[in-house]
Scaffold this motif. Structure first.
Motif, PDB file in Angstrom:
ATOM      1  N   TRP A 233       0.809  -1.211   0.000  1.00 36.09           N
ATOM      2  CA  TRP A 233       0.000   0.000   0.000  1.00 36.09           C
ATOM      3  C   TRP A 233       0.849   1.272   0.000  1.00 36.09           C
ATOM      4  O   TRP A 233       0.475   2.263  -0.619  1.00 36.09           O
TER       5      TRP A 233
ATOM      6  N   ARG B 169     -11.461  -5.238  -5.553  1.00 35.40           N
ATOM      7  CA  ARG B 169     -10.936  -6.441  -4.917  1.00 35.40           C
ATOM      8  C   ARG B 169      -9.859  -7.117  -5.736  1.00 35.40           C
ATOM      9  O   ARG B 169      -9.007  -7.820  -5.196  1.00 35.40           O
TER      10      ARG B 169
ATOM     11  N   ASN C 188      -9.055  -9.905  -3.158  1.00 34.41           N
ATOM     12  CA  ASN C 188      -8.946  -9.443  -1.780  1.00 34.41           C
ATOM     13  C   ASN C 188     -10.315  -9.424  -1.099  1.00 34.41           C
ATOM     14  O   ASN C 188     -11.353  -9.288  -1.748  1.00 34.41           O
ATOM     15  N   THR C 189     -10.300  -9.537   0.218  1.00 32.44           N
ATOM     16  CA  THR C 189     -11.548  -9.410   0.970  1.00 32.44           C
ATOM     17  C   THR C 189     -11.972  -7.944   1.011  1.00 32.44           C
ATOM     18  O   THR C 189     -11.158  -7.031   0.849  1.00 32.44           O
TER      19      THR C 189
ATOM     20  N   ARG D 266     -10.089  -6.039   3.744  1.00 32.57           N
ATOM     21  CA  ARG D 266      -8.751  -5.602   3.339  1.00 32.57           C
ATOM     22  C   ARG D 266      -8.855  -4.415   2.384  1.00 32.57           C
ATOM     23  O   ARG D 266      -8.068  -3.455   2.480  1.00 32.57           O
TER      24      ARG D 266
ATOM     25  N   GLU E  95      -9.639  -1.200   4.346  1.00 33.51           N
ATOM     26  CA  GLU E  95      -8.463  -0.690   5.056  1.00 33.51           C
ATOM     27  C   GLU E  95      -7.485  -0.042   4.085  1.00 33.51           C
ATOM     28  O   GLU E  95      -6.916   1.020   4.363  1.00 33.51           O
ATOM     29  N   ALA E  96      -7.312  -0.666   2.916  1.00 31.05           N
ATOM     30  CA  ALA E  96      -6.375  -0.131   1.932  1.00 31.05           C
ATOM     31  C   ALA E  96      -6.809   1.232   1.417  1.00 31.05           C
ATOM     32  O   ALA E  96      -5.983   2.115   1.187  1.00 31.05           O
TER      33      ALA E  96
ATOM     34  N   GLU F  96       0.501  -2.487   8.390  1.00 28.68           N
ATOM     35  CA  GLU F  96       0.916  -3.735   9.041  1.00 28.68           C
ATOM     36  C   GLU F  96       1.433  -3.475  10.449  1.00 28.68           C
ATOM     37  O   GLU F  96       2.476  -3.995  10.861  1.00 28.68           O
TER      38      GLU F  96
END
Length: 338
Positions: free
Chosen positions: A71, A95, A108-109, A112, A115-116, A132
């Motif tokens: 990211w 995604r 991707n979920t 996730r 958040e990204a 992270e």
């Protein structure tokens, strides 16, 4: 209504840049590319060239994803382009379909992805974000601005876009489904305490301008754009797997056409003549795309504008790219106030 042009980054890259320059001359204000680094050339390198050779075009991926780049690298890439060319980028994100599946990874979920969206936007605009578990900031960013538009189809993804994104990318041009999806996003934004009118709505779909509406002309246009129903079908298949065939959660106007879908080879992804899209009926091509004389495009786009669509992005993966760009510049864009 604004207009964008969407291209794959097939070599030579100079051809992509040339078409984007042509689009800007014809009144297009956004230039988009696919982002699937195995299937096509690396888009952000080409974005830099597009930005250098256009005057005001806003450029971005349709769409990137949180899985193929870390990211902070994604944010730094956007922030660098913005620093060089004056905040002329937009981050389209989802995604991940072809970019992830072609190398054997799952999309991707939504957790996730959500958040990204926050992390990439914060870092690209100079704010600190947690990556992270560690706080990170790009100390060299000054006056950065990065709108993040999210691609979505299903209820949970639309709700996430309403809560988090600056815009919605809807990859189909069906007025019924557009109304359903735009309503869902605006409702989610309102429930999250956001002003739904601040969200940009971008509809992206193939457009093929014909000389007339004869059966022969329309048949050729459909064959040039049938691939799109197969591309959308990948996402629809995910929705059916999640919610079921007749769940009532997702309109059957979206899901029923994939009943005869049998696999998908990404080596033909997004290309006219894709052999894996024979299951797509003519009616879906007509609903999802814009086909026919320029006047028919104007009529359908006015319906979409009335539903709150702010931008139409033309997928130009067919045998008439220059013709469509020029026809939009002379007829369609002036009619829609662009």
């Amino acid at each position: 209504m604004d207009f964008g042009l969407v291209l794959q980054t097939d070599p030579p890259a100079s051809r992509v840049v040339e078409l984007m320059r042509r689009a800007e001359r014809n009144g297009f204000r956004h230039g988009w590319t696919f982002d699937s680094a195995v299937l096509w050339q690396e888009p952000f390198v080409i974005h830099s060239r597009i930005l250098a050779e256009t005057d005001g075009l806003t450029v971005g991926p349709m769409v990137t994803n949180p899985g193929t780049r870390t990211w902070e690298v994604t944010a730094s890439t956007f922030a660098t382009l913005n620093d060089m060319f004056g905040n002329r980028t937009v981050c389209g994100i989802g995604r991940g379909d072809s970019a992830m599946r072609v190398v054997g990874r799952r999309p991707n979920t939504l957790a996730r992805l959500g958040e990204a969206i926050d992390v990439i936007r914060d870092l690209a605009e100079g704010r600190e974000a947690v990556v992270e578990g560690s706080p990170v900031r790009l100390p060299w960013v000054r006056d950065g601005k990065l709108p993040v538009w999210m691609a979505a189809y299903g209820p949970k993804a639309l709700a996430l876009a309403g809560r988090k994104a600056d815009g919605l990318i809807l990859q189909l041009a069906d007025p019924f489904l557009t109304e359903w999806m735009v309503s869902a996003v605006r409702r989610a934004a309102r429930d999250a305490g956001r002003d739904p009118d601040t969200l940009t709505v971008c509809v992206a779909a193939p457009a093929y301008v014909t000389d007339d509406d004869s059966p022969e002309s329309l048949a050729h246009a459909r064959e040039q754009c049938r691939w799109f129903g197969g591309m959308v079908g990948n996402h629809v298949a995910d929705l059916v797997a999640r919610y079921g065939e007749h769940s009532g959660v997702v309109p059957e106007e979206l899901t029923e056409y994939i009943e005869n879908r049998r696999g998908y080879d990404y080596s033909h992804h997004g290309r006219a003549g894709n052999p894996d899209t024979a299951f797509v009926p003519d009616g879906i091509v007509d609903r999802f795309c814009l086909l026919g004389p320029a006047g028919a495009h104007v009529d359908k786009l006015r319906r979409l504008a009335a539903l709150g669509v702010d931008q139409f992005a033309v997928y130009a993966m067919h045998d008439a790219r220059e013709r469509v760009i020029d026809a939009y510049g002379t007829t369609v864009i002036p009619a829609l106030g662009g």
